[in-house]
Each structure stands twice: as C-alpha cells, then as structure tokens.
Design a protein around this motif. Structure first.
Motif, short mmCIF file in Angstrom:
data_model
loop_
_atom_site.label_atom_id
_atom_site.label_comp_id
_atom_site.label_asym_id
_atom_site.label_seq_id
_atom_site.Cartn_x
_atom_site.Cartn_y
_atom_site.Cartn_z
N LEU A 42 0.87 -1.17 0.00
CA LEU A 42 0.00 0.00 0.00
C LEU A 42 0.91 1.22 0.00
O LEU A 42 1.82 1.31 0.81
CB LEU A 42 -0.89 0.02 1.24
N VAL A 43 0.64 2.15 -0.91
CA VAL A 43 1.52 3.31 -1.07
C VAL A 43 0.78 4.58 -0.72
O VAL A 43 -0.19 4.95 -1.39
CB VAL A 43 2.06 3.39 -2.52
N GLU A 44 1.26 5.26 0.33
CA GLU A 44 0.62 6.47 0.82
C GLU A 44 1.36 7.71 0.32
O GLU A 44 2.57 7.66 0.05
CB GLU A 44 0.60 6.50 2.34
N SER A 45 0.63 8.82 0.28
CA SER A 45 1.24 10.12 -0.02
C SER A 45 0.35 11.21 0.52
O SER A 45 -0.83 10.97 0.85
CB SER A 45 1.44 10.29 -1.53
N PRO B 10 -3.11 -2.57 -4.56
CA PRO B 10 -3.27 -3.47 -5.71
C PRO B 10 -4.74 -3.74 -5.96
O PRO B 10 -5.53 -3.88 -5.03
CB PRO B 10 -2.53 -4.73 -5.27
N GLY B 11 -5.09 -3.87 -7.22
CA GLY B 11 -6.48 -4.12 -7.56
C GLY B 11 -7.01 -5.42 -6.98
O GLY B 11 -8.21 -5.54 -6.70
N TYR C 130 -1.36 5.81 8.78
CA TYR C 130 -1.11 4.56 8.07
C TYR C 130 -2.34 4.11 7.31
O TYR C 130 -3.45 4.08 7.88
CB TYR C 130 -0.73 3.45 9.05
N CYS C 131 -2.15 3.75 6.08
CA CYS C 131 -3.20 3.13 5.29
C CYS C 131 -3.27 1.65 5.65
O CYS C 131 -2.23 1.01 5.88
CB CYS C 131 -2.88 3.31 3.81
N ASN C 132 -4.47 1.12 5.70
CA ASN C 132 -4.65 -0.28 6.10
C ASN C 132 -5.75 -0.93 5.28
O ASN C 132 -6.74 -0.29 4.93
CB ASN C 132 -5.02 -0.33 7.58
N TRP D 66 -0.53 -3.10 5.43
CA TRP D 66 -0.25 -1.74 5.88
C TRP D 66 0.63 -1.00 4.88
O TRP D 66 1.45 -1.63 4.19
CB TRP D 66 0.50 -1.78 7.21
N GLY D 67 0.46 0.30 4.87
CA GLY D 67 1.38 1.17 4.17
C GLY D 67 2.54 1.53 5.08
O GLY D 67 2.58 1.14 6.24
#
Length: 121
Positions: free
Chosen positions: A4-7, A25-26, A94-96, A111-112
């Motif tokens: 998972l890619v955060e920005s 990812p899809g 954090y993305c989860n 997790w990102g």
C-alpha cells in the motif's frame, strides 16, 4: 507481497487542510475494506476512518465532521480529506486494508509505510 503506497502528508497550520492518498493493488482493493489509522507519539495506533467496498464509512468521534474518507475504484485509491486540522491530529497516518469487506478493523491485514502529518503554528 501486498504494498500500500501512501502520499500527501506534511506540515500544516491549525485550521488548515490536507489530503492523504493510498494506492492499493487491484486484487485486494476490490474485495477488502480500506482505512486510515493514526499513531501519535506515545499512543497506540488507532482507527481514524474506514470505508467498505460498498462505500459505507465509519469515523472516530474525534474527526467526525472534519475528515472525509472516499475511494476511487478506477484508480484503486482511497483518500482522506482532512479539514479544520488541530494540533491533536498530529501523528503518522497509516493506510490499512483488513482481510475482509466489512467495516471491522482489528489492526490486522496489510499496511502502508506511513506518512507524517504535523499540525503546528
């Protein structure tokens, strides 16, 4: 390996706004819920907002009415729009993606890497 890619983190003054993004990812985005956690210094990592595959949302009481979580299914991306930011919103976000479609977040799943949000004047 699921990534998972955060920005979108950064430094903002109280009352300001930021938008966080998380790309997944899809293969998991289409079947699992997604959410954002926040970890402030000396505190546990707590859920801020979550969104199901059908678009149902939940929010922590502390951010209700100020933060909005959304998802773009075409881009496999979720967003966290944060308005009227307060110093207590400072932390690593954090993305989860929990391994389920429902809005049950148990600090499990994918997790990102985390993105820092600092609210300070």
């Amino acid at each position: 390996q699921v990534r998972l890619v955060e920005s979108g983190g950064g430094l903002v003054q109280p009352g300001g706004s930021l938008r966080l993004s998380c790309a997944a990812p899809g293969s998991i985005f289409s079947i699992y819920a997604m959410g954002w956690y926040r970890q402030s210094p000396g505190k546990e990592r707590d859920l801020v907002a979550g969104i199901s595959t059908f678009g149902r949302t939940i929010y922590a009481d502390s951010v209700q009415g100020r933060f909005t979580i959304s998802r773009d299914n075409a881009k496999n991306t979720i967003y966290l729009q944060m308005n009227n930011l307060k110093p207590e919103d400072t932390g690593v976000y954090y993305c989860n993606s929990p391994p389920r479609a429902s809005l049950r977040f148990d600090r499990d799943g994918f997790w990102g890497q985390g993105t820092q949000v600092t609210v300070s004047s």
